[in-house]
Design a protein around this motif. Structure first.
Motif, PDB file in Angstrom:
ATOM      1  N   SER A  88     -27.107 -40.919 -19.325  1.00 61.03           N
ATOM      2  CA  SER A  88     -25.742 -40.646 -18.883  1.00 61.03           C
ATOM      3  C   SER A  88     -25.515 -39.135 -18.748  1.00 61.03           C
ATOM      4  O   SER A  88     -26.263 -38.325 -19.309  1.00 61.03           O
ATOM      5  CB  SER A  88     -24.738 -41.202 -19.887  1.00 61.03           C
ATOM      6  OG  SER A  88     -24.844 -40.503 -21.113  1.00 61.03           O
ATOM      7  N   LYS A  89     -24.451 -38.786 -18.012  1.00 63.15           N
ATOM      8  CA  LYS A  89     -24.096 -37.368 -17.893  1.00 63.15           C
ATOM      9  C   LYS A  89     -23.717 -36.792 -19.264  1.00 63.15           C
ATOM     10  O   LYS A  89     -24.041 -35.644 -19.554  1.00 63.15           O
ATOM     11  CB  LYS A  89     -22.940 -37.178 -16.919  1.00 63.15           C
ATOM     12  CG  LYS A  89     -23.306 -37.374 -15.487  1.00 63.15           C
ATOM     13  CD  LYS A  89     -22.242 -36.894 -14.520  1.00 63.15           C
ATOM     14  CE  LYS A  89     -20.905 -37.525 -14.740  1.00 63.15           C
ATOM     15  NZ  LYS A  89     -19.895 -37.119 -13.756  1.00 63.15           N
ATOM     16  N   ASN A  97     -24.902 -36.447 -11.599  1.00 68.07           N
ATOM     17  CA  ASN A  97     -25.193 -37.877 -11.450  1.00 68.07           C
ATOM     18  C   ASN A  97     -26.636 -38.098 -11.009  1.00 68.07           C
ATOM     19  O   ASN A  97     -27.299 -39.016 -11.501  1.00 68.07           O
ATOM     20  CB  ASN A  97     -24.240 -38.528 -10.442  1.00 68.07           C
ATOM     21  CG  ASN A  97     -22.866 -38.734 -11.006  1.00 68.07           C
ATOM     22  OD1 ASN A  97     -22.688 -38.916 -12.206  1.00 68.07           O
ATOM     23  ND2 ASN A  97     -21.866 -38.711 -10.142  1.00 68.07           N
ATOM     24  N   ASP A  98     -27.123 -37.284 -10.086  1.00 63.87           N
ATOM     25  CA  ASP A  98     -28.510 -37.396  -9.620  1.00 63.87           C
ATOM     26  C   ASP A  98     -29.490 -37.147 -10.764  1.00 63.87           C
ATOM     27  O   ASP A  98     -30.461 -37.878 -10.931  1.00 63.87           O
ATOM     28  CB  ASP A  98     -28.793 -36.397  -8.497  1.00 63.87           C
ATOM     29  CG  ASP A  98     -27.989 -36.651  -7.243  1.00 63.87           C
ATOM     30  OD1 ASP A  98     -27.626 -37.819  -6.983  1.00 63.87           O
ATOM     31  OD2 ASP A  98     -27.712 -35.666  -6.519  1.00 63.87           O
ATOM     32  N   GLY A 132     -32.604 -41.454 -16.351  1.00 63.79           N
ATOM     33  CA  GLY A 132     -32.306 -42.764 -16.922  1.00 63.79           C
ATOM     34  C   GLY A 132     -31.342 -42.662 -18.084  1.00 63.79           C
ATOM     35  O   GLY A 132     -31.442 -43.406 -19.059  1.00 63.79           O
ATOM     36  N   ALA A 143     -29.343 -40.002 -13.349  1.00 62.98           N
ATOM     37  CA  ALA A 143     -30.022 -41.193 -12.845  1.00 62.98           C
ATOM     38  C   ALA A 143     -31.532 -41.021 -12.907  1.00 62.98           C
ATOM     39  O   ALA A 143     -32.262 -41.949 -13.286  1.00 62.98           O
ATOM     40  CB  ALA A 143     -29.569 -41.488 -11.424  1.00 62.98           C
TER      41      ALA A 143
END
Length: 51
Positions: free
Chosen positions: A44-45, A35-36, A42, A39
């Motif tokens: 998605s996983k 997730n980090d 910019g 993010a």
């Protein structure tokens, strides 16, 4: 028949690896999460797993 890789595939993968390395340096490898990294990129996983 498989789709060919886009021309920017390798460039995008390298960008993601650079961002991940920065996350690892800032938070440590065990503390950084997908997730980090997503993010910070910019994105998605799921896109991270794609690359």
């Amino acid at each position: 028949m498989a789709r060919p890789k886009s021309a920017s595939h390798d460039l995008r993968r390298d960008e993601i690896l650079d961002v991940a390395a920065n996350c690892f340096a800032r938070q440590s490898f065990p503390a950084a999460s997908m997730n980090d990294i997503a993010a910070a990129c910019g994105t998605s996983k799921a896109r991270l797993y794609h690359y």
